[in-house]
Write an enzyme that holds these catalytic residues in place. Structure first.
Site, short mmCIF file in Angstrom:
data_model
loop_
_atom_site.label_atom_id
_atom_site.label_comp_id
_atom_site.label_asym_id
_atom_site.label_seq_id
_atom_site.Cartn_x
_atom_site.Cartn_y
_atom_site.Cartn_z
N HIS A 1 1.75 -2.60 7.13
CA HIS A 1 2.60 -1.41 6.64
C HIS A 1 1.51 -0.25 6.07
O HIS A 1 2.18 1.05 5.81
CB HIS A 1 3.47 -1.80 5.28
CG HIS A 1 2.72 -2.23 4.34
ND1 HIS A 1 2.01 -3.36 4.17
CD2 HIS A 1 2.11 -1.68 3.24
CE1 HIS A 1 1.19 -3.39 3.04
NE2 HIS A 1 1.44 -2.22 2.29
N HIS B 1 0.67 5.23 4.80
CA HIS B 1 1.51 4.35 4.36
C HIS B 1 2.86 4.48 5.32
O HIS B 1 3.49 5.45 5.34
CB HIS B 1 1.91 4.40 3.04
CG HIS B 1 2.15 3.11 2.38
ND1 HIS B 1 3.47 2.63 2.59
CD2 HIS B 1 1.48 2.55 1.53
CE1 HIS B 1 3.57 1.48 1.76
NE2 HIS B 1 2.17 1.49 1.33
#
Length: 148
Positions: A57, A72
């Protein structure tokens, strides 16, 4: 001057619009965020450098000058434990700006009740070090901001 590229296509919305105070208050550094298109995509390296941290992620690329950029992919996506993400590189890999790092689908993240917004942060930079921040629509690989 370091030019940081957009890792994904979408709308540049600014960090203050990120639904997470760690990013919206620039606690980890200044930058911006992209509300990505809702389609499967490969997230790109924002700068030339070495991948020093790689999670499904999120990832950090550090350039030869020691500057690190965090990408992110979505908010609270760590809770997915990698589900829906596919690594295209490895920690320690040397990458070129624009090289694919992680494949994912923002629509799937959103369907699971999480924000697919992608903060892109100049780690440990002072707020005034970042300028020329893109606004509106950006394509993956476009200049997103300048780090002086």
């Amino acid at each position: 001057m370091t030019t940081v590229l957009a890792p994904v296509a979408g709308a540049a919305i600014g960090l203050s619009a990120v639904p997470d105070p760690v990013f919206s208050q620039a606690m980890v550094g200044p930058g911006t965020a992209i509300d990505p298109r809702r389609e499967p995509v490969e997230a790109l390296a924002p700068i030339d450098g070495t991948i020093v941290k790689l999670h499904p992620h999120a990832y950090v690329v550090v350039g030869d000058d020691g500057r690190g950029v965090l990408v992110h992919l979505g908010i609270d996506t760590v809770q997915l434990k990698g589900e829906g993400f596919r690594l295209l590189a490895a920690e320690g890999d040397r990458v070129r700006a624009g090289q694919p790092v992680v494949a994912w689908d923002p629509a799937v993240v959103e369907a699971g009740g999480r924000s697919p917004v992608c903060p892109v942060v100049a780690l440990d930079a002072v707020r005034d070090a970042v300028g020329g921040i893109a606004e509106g629509s950006v394509n993956a690989g476009d200049a997103l901001f300048e780090w002086a």
